[in-house]
Write a protein that holds these residues in place. Structure first.
Motif, PDB file in Angstrom:
ATOM      1  N   TRP A  76       0.744  -0.872  -0.021  1.00 14.92           N
ATOM      2  CA  TRP A  76      -0.495   0.206  -0.010  1.00 14.92           C
ATOM      3  C   TRP A  76       1.058   1.287  -0.011  1.00 14.92           C
ATOM      4  O   TRP A  76       1.737   1.161   1.102  1.00 14.92           O
ATOM      5  CB  TRP A  76      -0.562   0.256   1.279  1.00 14.92           C
ATOM      6  N   TYR A  77       0.399   2.003  -1.307  1.00 11.35           N
ATOM      7  CA  TYR A  77       1.235   3.257  -1.155  1.00 11.35           C
ATOM      8  C   TYR A  77       0.327   4.296  -0.756  1.00 11.35           C
ATOM      9  O   TYR A  77      -0.816   4.428  -1.317  1.00 11.35           O
ATOM     10  CB  TYR A  77       1.684   3.114  -2.224  1.00 11.35           C
ATOM     11  N   ARG A  78       0.430   5.903  -0.313  1.00 15.20           N
ATOM     12  CA  ARG A  78       0.291   6.878  -0.800  1.00 15.20           C
ATOM     13  C   ARG A  78       0.596   8.189  -1.464  1.00 15.20           C
ATOM     14  O   ARG A  78       2.110   8.008  -1.248  1.00 15.20           O
ATOM     15  CB  ARG A  78      -0.014   6.818   0.762  1.00 15.20           C
ATOM     16  N   GLN A  79       0.095   8.419  -2.111  1.00 11.26           N
ATOM     17  CA  GLN A  79       1.022   9.996  -2.886  1.00 11.26           C
ATOM     18  C   GLN A  79       0.272  10.986  -2.265  1.00 11.26           C
ATOM     19  O   GLN A  79      -0.979  11.361  -2.885  1.00 11.26           O
ATOM     20  CB  GLN A  79       0.551   9.192  -4.870  1.00 11.26           C
ATOM     21  N   ALA A  80       0.335  11.789  -2.076  1.00  7.58           N
ATOM     22  CA  ALA A  80       0.147  13.633  -1.955  1.00  7.58           C
ATOM     23  C   ALA A  80       0.393  14.625  -3.083  1.00  7.58           C
ATOM     24  O   ALA A  80       0.976  13.723  -4.309  1.00  7.58           O
ATOM     25  CB  ALA A  80       1.191  13.988  -0.986  1.00  7.58           C
ATOM     26  N   LEU A 137       3.542   2.578   2.578  1.00  8.40           N
ATOM     27  CA  LEU A 137       2.562   2.092   3.777  1.00  8.40           C
ATOM     28  C   LEU A 137       3.347   1.341   4.533  1.00  8.40           C
ATOM     29  O   LEU A 137       3.204   1.655   5.518  1.00  8.40           O
ATOM     30  CB  LEU A 137       0.931   3.088   3.692  1.00  8.40           C
ATOM     31  N   PHE A 138       2.438   0.109   3.788  1.00  9.05           N
ATOM     32  CA  PHE A 138       2.304  -1.627   4.516  1.00  9.05           C
ATOM     33  C   PHE A 138       2.445  -1.725   3.144  1.00  9.05           C
ATOM     34  O   PHE A 138       2.844  -1.964   2.219  1.00  9.05           O
ATOM     35  CB  PHE A 138       1.168  -2.038   4.475  1.00  9.05           C
ATOM     36  N   TYR A 139       4.057  -3.166   3.667  1.00  7.08           N
ATOM     37  CA  TYR A 139       4.232  -4.042   2.379  1.00  7.08           C
ATOM     38  C   TYR A 139       3.888  -5.704   3.232  1.00  7.08           C
ATOM     39  O   TYR A 139       4.241  -5.612   4.526  1.00  7.08           O
ATOM     40  CB  TYR A 139       5.339  -4.553   2.002  1.00  7.08           C
ATOM     41  N   SER A 140       3.481  -6.525   1.954  1.00  8.17           N
ATOM     42  CA  SER A 140       3.198  -7.909   3.000  1.00  8.17           C
ATOM     43  C   SER A 140       3.463  -8.804   2.427  1.00  8.17           C
ATOM     44  O   SER A 140       2.880  -8.732   1.081  1.00  8.17           O
ATOM     45  CB  SER A 140       1.543  -7.860   3.150  1.00  8.17           C
ATOM     46  N   GLN A 184       1.315 -11.600   7.386  1.00  9.84           N
ATOM     47  CA  GLN A 184       1.914 -11.146   7.423  1.00  9.84           C
ATOM     48  C   GLN A 184       2.693  -9.294   7.001  1.00  9.84           C
ATOM     49  O   GLN A 184       1.960  -9.796   5.987  1.00  9.84           O
ATOM     50  CB  GLN A 184       3.292 -11.572   7.123  1.00  9.84           C
ATOM     51  N   ILE A 185       2.438  -8.448   7.966  1.00  7.85           N
ATOM     52  CA  ILE A 185       2.531  -7.300   7.829  1.00  7.85           C
ATOM     53  C   ILE A 185       3.160  -6.452   8.328  1.00  7.85           C
ATOM     54  O   ILE A 185       3.949  -6.748   8.945  1.00  7.85           O
ATOM     55  CB  ILE A 185       0.825  -6.739   7.758  1.00  7.85           C
ATOM     56  N   SER A 186       4.557  -5.316   7.164  1.00  7.45           N
ATOM     57  CA  SER A 186       5.063  -4.584   7.531  1.00  7.45           C
ATOM     58  C   SER A 186       4.394  -2.899   7.502  1.00  7.45           C
ATOM     59  O   SER A 186       4.070  -2.821   6.647  1.00  7.45           O
ATOM     60  CB  SER A 186       6.533  -5.148   6.967  1.00  7.45           C
ATOM     61  N   SER A 187       4.735  -2.765   8.399  1.00  3.35           N
ATOM     62  CA  SER A 187       4.434  -1.041   8.677  1.00  3.35           C
ATOM     63  C   SER A 187       5.662  -0.659   8.895  1.00  3.35           C
ATOM     64  O   SER A 187       6.808  -0.459   8.486  1.00  3.35           O
ATOM     65  CB  SER A 187       4.453  -0.571   9.512  1.00  3.35           C
ATOM     66  N   GLU A 188       5.320   1.011   7.467  1.00  4.95           N
ATOM     67  CA  GLU A 188       6.671   1.499   7.529  1.00  4.95           C
ATOM     68  C   GLU A 188       6.741   2.851   7.931  1.00  4.95           C
ATOM     69  O   GLU A 188       7.973   3.872   8.140  1.00  4.95           O
ATOM     70  CB  GLU A 188       6.769   1.699   5.522  1.00  4.95           C
ATOM     71  N   PRO A 209       5.080   5.510  10.919  1.00  5.04           N
ATOM     72  CA  PRO A 209       3.631   5.276  12.223  1.00  5.04           C
ATOM     73  C   PRO A 209       2.962   6.855  11.838  1.00  5.04           C
ATOM     74  O   PRO A 209       2.928   7.335  11.250  1.00  5.04           O
ATOM     75  CB  PRO A 209       4.126   5.490  13.238  1.00  5.04           C
ATOM     76  N   GLN A 210       1.576   5.706  11.937  1.00  7.28           N
ATOM     77  CA  GLN A 210       0.091   6.725  11.019  1.00  7.28           C
ATOM     78  C   GLN A 210      -1.140   5.835  11.950  1.00  7.28           C
ATOM     79  O   GLN A 210      -1.143   5.737  12.777  1.00  7.28           O
ATOM     80  CB  GLN A 210       0.642   6.096   9.468  1.00  7.28           C
ATOM     81  N   ASN A 211      -2.471   6.845  11.733  1.00  4.39           N
ATOM     82  CA  ASN A 211      -3.794   6.908  11.447  1.00  4.39           C
ATOM     83  C   ASN A 211      -3.896   5.277  10.806  1.00  4.39           C
ATOM     84  O   ASN A 211      -5.633   5.100  10.471  1.00  4.39           O
ATOM     85  CB  ASN A 211      -4.328   8.024  11.653  1.00  4.39           C
ATOM     86  N   LEU A 212      -3.587   4.756   9.949  1.00  2.00           N
ATOM     87  CA  LEU A 212      -3.864   3.509   9.165  1.00  2.00           C
ATOM     88  C   LEU A 212      -3.556   2.254   9.394  1.00  2.00           C
ATOM     89  O   LEU A 212      -2.196   2.147  10.221  1.00  2.00           O
ATOM     90  CB  LEU A 212      -3.080   3.651   7.807  1.00  2.00           C
ATOM     91  N   SER A 213      -3.730   0.958   8.904  1.00  4.33           N
ATOM     92  CA  SER A 213      -3.861  -0.024   9.114  1.00  4.33           C
ATOM     93  C   SER A 213      -4.004  -1.334   8.474  1.00  4.33           C
ATOM     94  O   SER A 213      -4.659  -0.596   7.144  1.00  4.33           O
ATOM     95  CB  SER A 213      -3.586  -0.696  11.144  1.00  4.33           C
TER      96      SER A 213
END
Lengths: 112, 110
Positions: A35-39, A47-50, A55-59, A61-65
């Motif tokens: 998951w990516y976010r683009q401003a 944001l995250f990869y699996s 299995q989730i890795s968070s890149e 800290p944020q308000n998302l899961s």
């Protein structure tokens, strides 16, 4: 051939509301999912990869899961959206050989 | 932490001209990707560069990689309007994750 589905395409949500974005991949097994976010006017922020179910890795800290309940399903969630969560969210997958990433069509989220 | 710098960030070209986009990155990377993004759309993969000295060409675009200099270039030959888009480079770390530059927005004018 492999395809990636992401929905919805656009979403307008009030501050404090929950979020669930879904991404599914067809035609491949055990993909790496991202998951990516683009401003606006910027590059993509990971944001995250699996690498597998559950299995989730968070890149950052944020308000998302994120969750990966099935091999080819990747979900991005929030319990309470913030204004700063607005952006263009992209799901991507990469095969075992990691040759290139294939992106979904994206979800443009506006938090109001 | 891998940092990626693309330049220029904005490029306005005349049709038929040549130009090069540069992508510098700060730490060791085992491969580098180039993507294209049209306004309001998702990303499309253009090139995957897997080793030092790799060169790939597709139509009017040619990408190269110098891992020792930590530099990749995207060369545009005889630009046409259809090439107008934002181009991103994304070197991959050994941890398997890619870091994206901020993109180069190319506008090709007649």
């Amino acid at each position: 051939s492999q395809t990636i589905h992401q929905w919805p395409a656009t979403l307008v949500q009030p501050v404090g509301s929950p979020l669930s974005l879904e991404c599914t991949v067809e035609g491949t097994s055990n993909p790496n999912l991202y998951w990516y976010r683009q401003a606006a006017g910027r590059g993509l922020q990971l944001l995250f990869y699996s690498v597998g179910i559950g299995q989730i890795s968070s890149e950052v800290p944020q308000n998302l899961s994120a969750s990966r309940p099935q091999d080819r399903q990747f979900i991005l969630s929030s319990k309470k959206l913030l204004l700063s969560d607005s952006g263009f969210y992209l799901c991507a997958w990469m095969g075992l050989m990691n040759t290139e990433a294939f992106f979904g069509q994206g979800t443009r989220l506006t938090v109001v | 932490e891998l940092k990626v710098e693309q330049n220029p960030l904005f490029l306005s070209m005349q049709e038929g001209k040549n130009y090069t986009i540069y992508c510098n990155y700060s730490t060791t990377s085992d491969r580098l990707y180039w993507y294209r993004q049209d306004p309001g759309k998702s990303l499309e993969s253009l090139f995957v560069l897997l080793s030092n000295g790799a060169v790939k060409q597709e139509g009017r675009l040619m990408a190269s990689l110098d891992t020792k200099a930590r530099l990749s270039t995207l060369h545009i030959t005889a630009a046409v309007h259809d090439l107008s888009a934002t181009y991103f480079c994304a070197p991959r770390t050994n941890a398997g994750k890619s870091t994206f530059g901020d993109g180069t927005t190319l506008t090709v004018k007649p």
